[in-house]
Structures are given as C-alpha cells and as structure tokens.
Design a protein around this motif. Structure first.
Motif, mmCIF file in Angstrom:
data_model
loop_
_atom_site.group_PDB
_atom_site.id
_atom_site.type_symbol
_atom_site.label_atom_id
_atom_site.label_comp_id
_atom_site.label_asym_id
_atom_site.label_seq_id
_atom_site.Cartn_x
_atom_site.Cartn_y
_atom_site.Cartn_z
ATOM 1 N N GLN A 76 49.103 52.625 0.082
ATOM 2 C CA GLN A 76 50.487 52.596 -0.402
ATOM 3 C C GLN A 76 51.442 52.201 0.725
ATOM 4 O OE1 GLN A 76 51.634 56.162 -2.538
ATOM 5 N NE2 GLN A 76 49.613 56.313 -3.509
ATOM 6 N N LEU A 77 51.191 52.753 1.928
ATOM 7 C CA LEU A 77 52.037 52.404 3.067
ATOM 8 C C LEU A 77 51.905 50.915 3.396
ATOM 9 C CD1 LEU A 77 53.886 53.014 5.450
ATOM 10 C CD2 LEU A 77 51.884 53.845 6.723
ATOM 11 N N GLN A 78 50.683 50.404 3.400
ATOM 12 C CA GLN A 78 50.483 48.975 3.678
ATOM 13 C C GLN A 78 51.190 48.111 2.641
ATOM 14 O OE1 GLN A 78 46.014 48.562 4.549
ATOM 15 N NE2 GLN A 78 46.993 47.195 6.033
ATOM 16 N N GLN A 79 51.085 48.497 1.383
ATOM 17 C CA GLN A 79 51.755 47.740 0.324
ATOM 18 C C GLN A 79 53.266 47.794 0.493
ATOM 19 O OE1 GLN A 79 50.220 49.374 -3.324
ATOM 20 N NE2 GLN A 79 48.122 48.663 -2.927
ATOM 21 N N TYR A 80 53.771 48.951 0.845
ATOM 22 C CA TYR A 80 55.209 49.118 1.070
ATOM 23 C C TYR A 80 55.679 48.227 2.220
ATOM 24 C CZ TYR A 80 59.361 51.455 3.042
ATOM 25 O OH TYR A 80 60.596 51.726 3.584
ATOM 26 N N LEU A 81 54.949 48.266 3.330
ATOM 27 C CA LEU A 81 55.318 47.417 4.464
ATOM 28 C C LEU A 81 55.224 45.942 4.081
ATOM 29 C CD1 LEU A 81 53.499 49.321 7.375
ATOM 30 C CD2 LEU A 81 55.963 49.267 6.921
ATOM 31 N N HIS A 106 50.319 52.806 29.369
ATOM 32 C CA HIS A 106 49.836 52.321 28.074
ATOM 33 C C HIS A 106 50.322 50.886 27.927
ATOM 34 C CE1 HIS A 106 48.480 52.253 24.005
ATOM 35 N NE2 HIS A 106 48.538 53.557 23.783
ATOM 36 N N VAL A 107 49.391 49.952 27.720
ATOM 37 C CA VAL A 107 49.767 48.537 27.622
ATOM 38 C C VAL A 107 49.848 48.074 26.169
ATOM 39 C CG1 VAL A 107 48.835 48.034 29.902
ATOM 40 C CG2 VAL A 107 47.382 47.711 27.880
ATOM 41 N N PHE A 108 49.610 48.980 25.220
ATOM 42 C CA PHE A 108 49.851 48.750 23.798
ATOM 43 C C PHE A 108 49.267 47.440 23.288
ATOM 44 C CE2 PHE A 108 52.973 51.979 24.846
ATOM 45 C CZ PHE A 108 52.704 52.889 23.841
ATOM 46 N N HIS A 109 47.940 47.343 23.431
ATOM 47 C CA HIS A 109 47.251 46.282 22.697
ATOM 48 C C HIS A 109 47.531 46.445 21.209
ATOM 49 C CE1 HIS A 109 44.288 43.405 21.473
ATOM 50 N NE2 HIS A 109 43.592 44.316 20.831
ATOM 51 N N GLN A 110 47.535 47.668 20.759
ATOM 52 C CA GLN A 110 47.958 47.992 19.402
ATOM 53 C C GLN A 110 48.913 49.185 19.456
ATOM 54 O OE1 GLN A 110 47.150 46.122 16.919
ATOM 55 N NE2 GLN A 110 45.422 44.988 17.785
ATOM 56 N N TYR A 111 49.812 49.238 18.485
ATOM 57 C CA TYR A 111 50.603 50.441 18.263
ATOM 58 C C TYR A 111 50.110 51.025 16.946
ATOM 59 C CZ TYR A 111 54.448 53.746 18.061
ATOM 60 O OH TYR A 111 55.201 54.909 18.032
ATOM 61 N N THR A 112 49.369 52.126 17.032
ATOM 62 C CA THR A 112 48.614 52.644 15.894
ATOM 63 C C THR A 112 49.118 54.024 15.511
ATOM 64 O OG1 THR A 112 46.692 51.370 16.594
ATOM 65 C CG2 THR A 112 46.302 53.177 15.048
ATOM 66 N N VAL A 113 49.648 54.110 14.307
ATOM 67 C CA VAL A 113 50.171 55.376 13.790
ATOM 68 C C VAL A 113 49.128 56.033 12.899
ATOM 69 C CG1 VAL A 113 52.528 54.494 13.875
ATOM 70 C CG2 VAL A 113 51.238 54.341 11.734
ATOM 71 N N GLN A 114 49.347 57.318 12.617
ATOM 72 C CA GLN A 114 48.528 58.041 11.640
ATOM 73 C C GLN A 114 49.404 58.466 10.475
ATOM 74 O OE1 GLN A 114 45.743 61.124 13.236
ATOM 75 N NE2 GLN A 114 46.555 60.521 15.228
ATOM 76 N N GLY A 115 48.877 58.261 9.269
ATOM 77 C CA GLY A 115 49.563 58.723 8.075
ATOM 78 C C GLY A 115 48.881 59.954 7.510
ATOM 79 N N PRO A 116 49.328 60.418 6.370
ATOM 80 C CA PRO A 116 48.709 61.596 5.748
ATOM 81 C C PRO A 116 47.266 61.313 5.362
ATOM 82 C CG PRO A 116 50.814 61.040 4.705
ATOM 83 C CD PRO A 116 50.451 59.888 5.571
ATOM 84 N N ASP A 117 46.435 62.333 5.455
ATOM 85 C CA ASP A 117 45.029 62.196 5.072
ATOM 86 C C ASP A 117 44.906 62.514 3.588
ATOM 87 O OD1 ASP A 117 42.327 61.862 5.048
ATOM 88 O OD2 ASP A 117 41.852 63.601 6.285
ATOM 89 N N LEU A 118 45.479 61.633 2.786
ATOM 90 C CA LEU A 118 45.463 61.789 1.341
ATOM 91 C C LEU A 118 44.964 60.501 0.709
ATOM 92 C CD1 LEU A 118 48.962 63.476 0.896
ATOM 93 C CD2 LEU A 118 46.730 64.601 0.736
ATOM 94 N N PRO A 119 44.164 60.593 -0.331
ATOM 95 C CA PRO A 119 43.613 59.373 -0.946
ATOM 96 C C PRO A 119 44.711 58.388 -1.351
ATOM 97 C CG PRO A 119 42.542 61.331 -1.848
ATOM 98 C CD PRO A 119 43.692 61.815 -1.013
ATOM 99 N N GLY A 120 44.550 57.147 -0.925
ATOM 100 C CA GLY A 120 45.467 56.091 -1.328
ATOM 101 C C GLY A 120 46.751 55.995 -0.542
ATOM 102 N N GLN A 121 47.032 56.966 0.343
ATOM 103 C CA GLN A 121 48.309 56.954 1.052
ATOM 104 C C GLN A 121 48.432 55.759 1.999
ATOM 105 O OE1 GLN A 121 51.318 59.209 1.310
ATOM 106 N NE2 GLN A 121 50.608 59.117 -0.799
#
Length: 379
Positions: A308-313, A290-305
């Motif tokens: 909120q994570l982006q705003q927090y970061l 894996h050469v990690f062009h991106q490191y992509t996580v998954q968050g909860p499948d809940l509206p607005g989550q």
C-alpha cells in the motif's frame, strides 16, 4: 499532487552529465592506447583507490561477487568449513561461500542498523567456523570493533563485504578511524553501476593491509599465476577492464562530494520521519559514518502495508524498491542448509517491512522536500 520534476530512484545520466567531457577523454585515451586488458589505468586506479581508503593494497577484479569469492579462496579453507554471514543481505555474500563448498551459516542482524548483531555472532562461532563475513549494508559499517575482537578471540579471519559502503569510516574506542573494508583481513567492493562509486559495467576490487595476501589475491585473480603460463595456484580469470578503470579514475575524485549530497538528503528524510506514526527511519551507529547507498525505512509489520505504501508513493510519482523481499535462508537455492521460517526473526521481519526511498546525489532539494511532504502525509 505531483513532483516538481520527475523523480528517479537512481539517475546516472544526471550524475554523469557534468563530468561527461572527462569521461569522454578517458574513453578516447583508452582506445588510443589500445591496452584493454591490464592497461596502465588499472594500476593507477588501484593506487588512487588504495590512497583513498587509507593506504590499503587494492586488487582490482571483474566484479563484487568475484571479489568475495577471491577473498574466501585466499583463506585456503577446506570444503565444509562454516562462514558466518548475515541473514539479511544480498545473495552474493552467501553465494561466494557456497560455490567454494563452504557452508554459509546465517546470523541474525540488528533491527535498527540492519547489520550483523555481534551477540548473535558470538553465539554462532564454533570450532567449525572459518571466517566471519560482515556486510556493511546500505552504506553503514557493521560493528567492526566487536567483530574484530571476536575474530581475534576465536582466531578466525574477519572479512568485509563493502560493496555498499565505500567511503564510510568507523571510529574505534581508541580514537582510531579506519576506512570500511580495511579492518578485516580482506575487504571487498563492487563497482556495479548503481553503487556509490559505480562503473559503466561490472567491476570490483579487494582491499588488504597485508602485502603477502595482496600478492596471493593478485595471483588468484589472474589464473593463479605470477608469470605467464606458470600457475602456482588454482585461480580465476577476474580482471577489471582497462576501460572501466579509466572511467572509475574520473569518478573517484567526486565521490566525497556525492557522498555529502547523499548524507544531506538523508538528514532531510530523518527530519521528515521524526515521530512518524508508522514509518521508522534507519538507525545510525554513531561510530560509523553512513554513505547512504540506500535510505531504507521500516513500515508496519502488517499484511499488505508495504504494498500500500509503495502504491501510495508511486501514485505521487515517487519510486521505491525492496531490498530484500526474501531472506536467503528461505531461498530455494539454500534449502539444502535446512533452515526454517522463524529461525532469524529480525531478518524475516525486515524482509517484510523495509522499503528504500530515492537516494542519489542529483536529487534536488525541491524533489527531496516533495518526497518528505508525501511521506509525512502517510499515516
């Protein structure tokens, strides 16, 4: 809490600074030689990149989307032929088929690696299928062993969109190790500046192990000609500029070191997210590097989550990005295909939940440690 120094999602200035004298010399040489179209650096770069990916023929072109279109053109498929494509990918993979009058047929992806689900591919193949177009998304190979087997069984070509995974490899059950982009009949890549091997403008290339196909691809990329003003095929004007090739030649020898840095950062992220209550790290196929062009996580499948994570970061000085917020089968441009919400549930869920973290080789360990600390504090 603020980062030890400003964090960038991508920092090309920092990446280029240590090699700036080499880049400057390449520019001066190109200007001195004044062969700005099809100059010597283009052929030299093609040869060096071919060696890097294990001896494949490399055909440079103007950009990664052109590379996809040229790959499909080389197959000589009639209009209306179906091309199996991932439901979760950048639009260029679909676009290249659509502009040729071919029909992109979406196939759902695996929920952990984000790449084509081989079982879904097997179910989607019909007598109308003209090719399987796999994407090595975010830097990891799709299941090339099963996809190659399926392509052989159904006598259809396998194409590889390798724009995000240059330098990755896949190990087959036989023990053979192949470079991403060289397993299918044709592989494609992009040198868009943000890519792991990025230029200073647009650029792209095609890979093939078939000398005859390489000849055809060169023709197609040069107005369908092998001799000037003699056009055997209908082609494109799609050339890699000499200046871009000269600059990419400078960067290519550093690619492995930059990849190793990305992989080390990813290991730190993995450790920070181990057992996290709401964030899921990207899955890894043990057969693929894996050469990690991106490191992509998954968050909860809940509206607005995710928002909120982006705003927090962001409040903690950490940028992030969503690749991709709306799957292609729900894009207005592809409404003519008639797909509906709910047809490709994994792709649709990923589009709602994925978030890419800062990932580039110039991140310091202090910055990475800070990002990990902030992620761990998110519940």
């Amino acid at each position: 809490m603020l980062p030890p120094q400003p964090i960038q999602l991508l920092d090309l200035r920092a990446q280029h600074a240590p090699i700036q004298p080499e880049l400057d010399a390449a520019v001066r040489t190109t200007f001195h030689e004044a062969a700005f179209i099809q100059g010597g650096a283009v052929q030299q770069f093609a040869a060096e990149l071919g060696q890097y990916v294990g001896g494949a023929h490399v055909v440079p072109c103007a950009n990664g989307t052109d590379a996809l279109q040229l790959a499909l053109m080389s197959l000589g498929l009639p209009r209306g032929t179906e091309i199996l494509v991932p439901a979760f990918t950048y639009v260029a993979t679909w676009e290249a088929a659509a502009v040729l009058g071919l029909v992109p047929v979406p196939v759902d992806v695996a929920p952990d690696t984000y790449n084509l689900d081989p079982a879904a591919v097997a179910a989607a193949v019909t007598s109308r299928t003209g090719a399987i177009l796999a994407v090595h998304l975010f830097g990891q190979c799709a299941d090339l062993e099963v996809l190659r087997l399926l392509a052989n069984q159904h006598n259809v070509p396998l194409l590889e969109d390798n724009a995000q995974a240059i330098g990755a490899t896949f190990t087959f059950s036989t023990g053979q190790v192949w470079a991403a982009g060289t397993v299918g009949e044709v592989g494609t890549t992009s040198f868009f500046p943000s890519k792991n091997l990025g230029g200073f403008g647009d650029g792209g290339a095609l890979f093939t192990r078939d000398a005859a196909r390489a000849h055809t691809l060169r023709q197609l990329a040069n107005h369908g000609q092998t001799r000037k003003y003699h056009h055997e095929l209908i082609g494109l004007n799609s050339r890699l500029d000499t200046l871009q090739a000269a600059l990419l030649r400078v960067k290519l020898p550093y690619l492995d070191a930059w990849t190793a840095a990305r992989q080390h950062i990813a290991t730190q992220y993995d450790a920070a997210l181990l057992g996290h209550p709401s964030l899921r790290p990207p899955g890894r196929d043990p057969r693929s590097t894996h050469v990690f062009h991106q490191y992509t996580v998954q968050g909860p499948d809940l509206p607005g989550q995710r928002e909120q994570l982006q705003q927090y970061l962001g409040a903690h000085g950490i940028p992030s990005a969503v690749y991709y917020p709306l799957p292609n089968h729900l894009q207005p441009a592809y409404a003519y295909l008639g797909h509906q919400l709910g047809e490709f549930p994994v792709a649709e869920r990923l589009s709602r939940t994925v978030l890419s973290l800062p990932m580039h080789p110039m991140l310091t360990m202090a910055q990475v440690a800070y990002i990990c600390q902030v992620l761990q504090a998110w519940a």
